[in-house]
Design a protein around this motif. Structure first.
Motif, PDB file in Angstrom:
ATOM      1  N   ASN A 164     -14.257 -46.100  36.977  1.00  0.00           N
ATOM      2  CA  ASN A 164     -13.621 -47.424  37.025  1.00  0.00           C
ATOM      3  C   ASN A 164     -14.359 -48.446  37.880  1.00  0.00           C
ATOM      4  O   ASN A 164     -14.490 -49.606  37.500  1.00  0.00           O
ATOM      5  CB  ASN A 164     -12.163 -47.307  37.503  1.00  0.00           C
ATOM      6  N   SER A 165     -14.850 -48.024  39.050  1.00  0.00           N
ATOM      7  CA  SER A 165     -15.561 -48.969  39.913  1.00  0.00           C
ATOM      8  C   SER A 165     -16.897 -49.371  39.273  1.00  0.00           C
ATOM      9  O   SER A 165     -17.311 -50.528  39.364  1.00  0.00           O
ATOM     10  CB  SER A 165     -15.796 -48.366  41.300  1.00  0.00           C
ATOM     11  N   LEU A 166     -17.552 -48.426  38.596  1.00  0.00           N
ATOM     12  CA  LEU A 166     -18.800 -48.755  37.890  1.00  0.00           C
ATOM     13  C   LEU A 166     -18.519 -49.732  36.749  1.00  0.00           C
ATOM     14  O   LEU A 166     -19.259 -50.708  36.557  1.00  0.00           O
ATOM     15  CB  LEU A 166     -19.469 -47.481  37.348  1.00  0.00           C
ATOM     16  N   ILE A 167     -17.456 -49.490  36.000  1.00  0.00           N
ATOM     17  CA  ILE A 167     -17.096 -50.400  34.899  1.00  0.00           C
ATOM     18  C   ILE A 167     -16.803 -51.798  35.446  1.00  0.00           C
ATOM     19  O   ILE A 167     -17.261 -52.804  34.892  1.00  0.00           O
ATOM     20  CB  ILE A 167     -15.894 -49.839  34.092  1.00  0.00           C
ATOM     21  N   ALA A 168     -16.083 -51.855  36.570  1.00  0.00           N
ATOM     22  CA  ALA A 168     -15.795 -53.153  37.205  1.00  0.00           C
ATOM     23  C   ALA A 168     -17.100 -53.826  37.647  1.00  0.00           C
ATOM     24  O   ALA A 168     -17.259 -55.043  37.511  1.00  0.00           O
ATOM     25  CB  ALA A 168     -14.862 -52.956  38.403  1.00  0.00           C
ATOM     26  N   ILE A 200      -6.649 -52.264  48.938  1.00  0.00           N
ATOM     27  CA  ILE A 200      -5.968 -52.983  47.858  1.00  0.00           C
ATOM     28  C   ILE A 200      -6.286 -52.361  46.505  1.00  0.00           C
ATOM     29  O   ILE A 200      -5.412 -52.171  45.677  1.00  0.00           O
ATOM     30  CB  ILE A 200      -6.351 -54.487  47.880  1.00  0.00           C
ATOM     31  N   SER A 201      -7.561 -52.036  46.274  1.00  0.00           N
ATOM     32  CA  SER A 201      -7.928 -51.469  44.983  1.00  0.00           C
ATOM     33  C   SER A 201      -9.260 -50.755  45.076  1.00  0.00           C
ATOM     34  O   SER A 201     -10.303 -51.306  44.728  1.00  0.00           O
ATOM     35  CB  SER A 201      -8.001 -52.579  43.920  1.00  0.00           C
ATOM     36  N   PHE A 202      -9.216 -49.513  45.545  1.00  0.00           N
ATOM     37  CA  PHE A 202     -10.455 -48.745  45.723  1.00  0.00           C
ATOM     38  C   PHE A 202     -11.183 -48.555  44.396  1.00  0.00           C
ATOM     39  O   PHE A 202     -12.396 -48.632  44.304  1.00  0.00           O
ATOM     40  CB  PHE A 202     -10.155 -47.378  46.345  1.00  0.00           C
ATOM     41  N   ASP A 203     -10.393 -48.324  43.349  1.00  0.00           N
ATOM     42  CA  ASP A 203     -10.943 -47.997  42.046  1.00  0.00           C
ATOM     43  C   ASP A 203     -11.654 -49.158  41.355  1.00  0.00           C
ATOM     44  O   ASP A 203     -12.478 -48.949  40.484  1.00  0.00           O
ATOM     45  CB  ASP A 203      -9.819 -47.480  41.137  1.00  0.00           C
ATOM     46  N   GLU A 204     -11.282 -50.374  41.734  1.00  0.00           N
ATOM     47  CA  GLU A 204     -11.867 -51.511  41.016  1.00  0.00           C
ATOM     48  C   GLU A 204     -12.574 -52.503  41.940  1.00  0.00           C
ATOM     49  O   GLU A 204     -12.773 -53.658  41.596  1.00  0.00           O
ATOM     50  CB  GLU A 204     -10.783 -52.212  40.188  1.00  0.00           C
ATOM     51  N   MET A 240     -15.586 -57.188  46.546  1.00  0.00           N
ATOM     52  CA  MET A 240     -14.612 -57.993  45.816  1.00  0.00           C
ATOM     53  C   MET A 240     -13.841 -57.182  44.786  1.00  0.00           C
ATOM     54  O   MET A 240     -14.325 -56.203  44.229  1.00  0.00           O
ATOM     55  CB  MET A 240     -15.327 -59.158  45.127  1.00  0.00           C
ATOM     56  N   ASN A 241     -12.598 -57.619  44.589  1.00  0.00           N
ATOM     57  CA  ASN A 241     -11.790 -57.166  43.466  1.00  0.00           C
ATOM     58  C   ASN A 241     -10.941 -58.357  43.019  1.00  0.00           C
ATOM     59  O   ASN A 241     -11.175 -59.484  43.454  1.00  0.00           O
ATOM     60  CB  ASN A 241     -10.949 -55.928  43.834  1.00  0.00           C
ATOM     61  N   LYS A 242      -9.962 -58.111  42.161  1.00  0.00           N
ATOM     62  CA  LYS A 242      -9.178 -59.234  41.615  1.00  0.00           C
ATOM     63  C   LYS A 242      -8.399 -59.994  42.688  1.00  0.00           C
ATOM     64  O   LYS A 242      -8.092 -61.165  42.535  1.00  0.00           O
ATOM     65  CB  LYS A 242      -8.201 -58.711  40.549  1.00  0.00           C
ATOM     66  N   ASN A 243      -8.074 -59.325  43.794  1.00  0.00           N
ATOM     67  CA  ASN A 243      -7.228 -59.937  44.820  1.00  0.00           C
ATOM     68  C   ASN A 243      -7.964 -60.509  46.016  1.00  0.00           C
ATOM     69  O   ASN A 243      -7.452 -61.381  46.708  1.00  0.00           O
ATOM     70  CB  ASN A 243      -6.216 -58.896  45.350  1.00  0.00           C
ATOM     71  N   LEU A 244      -9.153 -60.006  46.278  1.00  0.00           N
ATOM     72  CA  LEU A 244      -9.768 -60.294  47.577  1.00  0.00           C
ATOM     73  C   LEU A 244     -11.293 -60.260  47.515  1.00  0.00           C
ATOM     74  O   LEU A 244     -11.875 -59.452  46.785  1.00  0.00           O
ATOM     75  CB  LEU A 244      -9.277 -59.221  48.563  1.00  0.00           C
ATOM     76  N   LYS A 245     -11.908 -61.157  48.294  1.00  0.00           N
ATOM     77  CA  LYS A 245     -13.360 -61.124  48.495  1.00  0.00           C
ATOM     78  C   LYS A 245     -13.616 -61.139  50.000  1.00  0.00           C
ATOM     79  O   LYS A 245     -13.036 -61.960  50.715  1.00  0.00           O
ATOM     80  CB  LYS A 245     -14.050 -62.342  47.862  1.00  0.00           C
ATOM     81  N   ASN A 280      -2.340 -65.233  53.103  1.00  0.00           N
ATOM     82  CA  ASN A 280      -3.741 -65.590  53.323  1.00  0.00           C
ATOM     83  C   ASN A 280      -4.626 -65.217  52.130  1.00  0.00           C
ATOM     84  O   ASN A 280      -5.601 -65.906  51.832  1.00  0.00           O
ATOM     85  CB  ASN A 280      -4.283 -64.928  54.592  1.00  0.00           C
ATOM     86  N   GLN A 281      -4.271 -64.111  51.453  1.00  0.00           N
ATOM     87  CA  GLN A 281      -5.028 -63.727  50.255  1.00  0.00           C
ATOM     88  C   GLN A 281      -4.940 -64.826  49.199  1.00  0.00           C
ATOM     89  O   GLN A 281      -5.891 -65.054  48.443  1.00  0.00           O
ATOM     90  CB  GLN A 281      -4.496 -62.411  49.685  1.00  0.00           C
ATOM     91  N   ASN A 282      -3.793 -65.491  49.136  1.00  0.00           N
ATOM     92  CA  ASN A 282      -3.619 -66.593  48.181  1.00  0.00           C
ATOM     93  C   ASN A 282      -4.240 -67.894  48.697  1.00  0.00           C
ATOM     94  O   ASN A 282      -4.653 -68.743  47.917  1.00  0.00           O
ATOM     95  CB  ASN A 282      -2.133 -66.827  47.899  1.00  0.00           C
ATOM     96  N   LYS A 283      -4.280 -68.019  50.011  1.00  0.00           N
ATOM     97  CA  LYS A 283      -4.736 -69.273  50.633  1.00  0.00           C
ATOM     98  C   LYS A 283      -6.261 -69.416  50.641  1.00  0.00           C
ATOM     99  O   LYS A 283      -6.794 -70.518  50.495  1.00  0.00           O
ATOM    100  CB  LYS A 283      -4.202 -69.324  52.070  1.00  0.00           C
ATOM    101  N   TYR A 284      -6.970 -68.286  50.846  1.00  0.00           N
ATOM    102  CA  TYR A 284      -8.428 -68.338  51.000  1.00  0.00           C
ATOM    103  C   TYR A 284      -9.133 -67.652  49.830  1.00  0.00           C
ATOM    104  O   TYR A 284      -8.628 -66.681  49.271  1.00  0.00           O
ATOM    105  CB  TYR A 284      -8.862 -67.672  52.305  1.00  0.00           C
ATOM    106  N   ASP A 285     -10.327 -68.139  49.502  1.00  0.00           N
ATOM    107  CA  ASP A 285     -11.132 -67.538  48.428  1.00  0.00           C
ATOM    108  C   ASP A 285     -11.983 -66.384  48.941  1.00  0.00           C
ATOM    109  O   ASP A 285     -12.369 -65.507  48.175  1.00  0.00           O
ATOM    110  CB  ASP A 285     -12.047 -68.599  47.794  1.00  0.00           C
TER     111      ASP A 285
END
Length: 332
Positions: free
Chosen positions: A314-318, A278-282, A156-161, A256-261
């Protein structure tokens, strides 16, 4: 310590990798919340600090409750011992026992509610696999420790699970490992986790197809018709909001990213490529379905860069922040 403490136990991971470095960098970023300590060899941590030319100080603790008493420029270390021959960038089989001790201790503290959650630094599965029979990875190991079969690997990140239905198996074994029963189980457990861990009242779940074009009506494999669709229909009858099977090549479009959780995917890379792109770092790896909260960074041990001291925390902090958030949601 009370169960509502916000202290996180961080495992050392494979000490030959970047785990020690990113723990130090996370502390240097002065993240005041959540507070964390690392289960590690304090002499080795001091050695890495010296090599990094870092002014961060370390303090040995005997209990998580001591973390709150430390000044912000101290990294707390709950001590265990590792091999004196440990070198950054070189796999060391004599550290397997210590790596697992670090994990076991974190789990014990979480189950005793002495910490809010655990975050696991990366390990080398092949190193542990040489000493531990049938070792598949953190997810499976933690599920065994927790005596559950309801675990789900959630990226998971802010945009996608996303959730991979099958995890660490060869691609030519995926179809045989997929069945109606385990798809239903994944959908139900994902629904429970989204409600309990993320406070989403009515989760919207998407399920991807296994074959190109969702099987093209059976022309390119029948997994969709025989296994995936019946599982989705069953869960819809149970009043779960679930759709699919969506062709994997277009499942992750912006709409679909907006449509589904969440997206339940059929195999490892199908689930991990989109989140990491989408966001490797976070991006964070979360093990849903355990009795305690566990997250980890989305990257590996970084043996190839361990001596260069260029790893991003960054990924550890996230992972630390996500673990804290999920633990708070569970308490509520």
């Amino acid at each position: 310590m009370s169960s509502n403490s916000n202290i996180i136990a961080l495992t050392m991971g494979d000490p030959s990798g970047v785990g020690t470095e990113i723990a130090i960098r996370a502390k240097l970023k002065k993240i005041s919340k959540p507070e964390f300590f690392i289960i590690h060899d304090i002499d080795f941590v001091k050695k890495i600090l010296k090599q990094m030319k870092s002014k961060l100080k370390v303090r040995e603790i005997s209990s998580p409750s001591e973390v709150k008493k430390l000044p912000k420029n101290y990294l707390a270390v709950l001590p265990i011992k590792i091999s004196k021959n440990t070198q950054l960038g070189k796999k060391n089989l004599s550290n397997v026992k210590s790596i697992l001790t670090s994990i076991d201790l974190a789990v014990k503290l979480a189950k005793n509610r002495e910490v809010a959650a655990i975050v696991t630094n990366p390990i080398n599965k092949d190193v542990i696999g040489k000493k531990v029979k049938n070792f598949k990875g953190h997810t499976e190991y933690l599920a065994k420790k927790d005596r559950t079969n309801d675990q789900l690997m959630m990226m998971m990140n802010k945009n996608l699970k996303t959730i991979p239905l099958t995890t660490h198996i060869a691609i030519n074994k995926v179809s045989n490992k997929i069945n109606k029963k385990n798809i239903i189980k994944a959908i139900i457990n994902a629904n429970v986790s989204l409600r309990k861990d993320f406070k989403i009242k009515k989760p919207r779940i998407a399920v991807t197809a296994l074959n190109p074009h969702a099987g093209d009506g059976g022309l390119i494999g029948d997994d969709e018709k025989v296994k995936i669709l019946p599982a989705i229909k069953y869960c819809k009858k149970k009043k779960i909001s679930v759709e699919g099977p969506l062709p994997a090549d277009s499942a992750f479009i912006k709409n679909n990213q907006n449509k589904y959780d969440i997206f339940i995917c059929m195999f490892h890379d199908q689930a991990l490529i989109p989140v990491k792109m989408i966001s490797f770092d976070e991006t964070v790896n979360y093990t849903a379905g355990l009795s305690f909260v566990r997250t980890s960074p989305d990257h590996g041990t970084g043996l190839d860069i361990a001596k260069k001291f260029i790893a991003s925390p960054n990924s550890l902090i996230a992972a630390l922040k996500s673990a804290s958030k999920i633990a708070q949601a569970r308490r509520k």
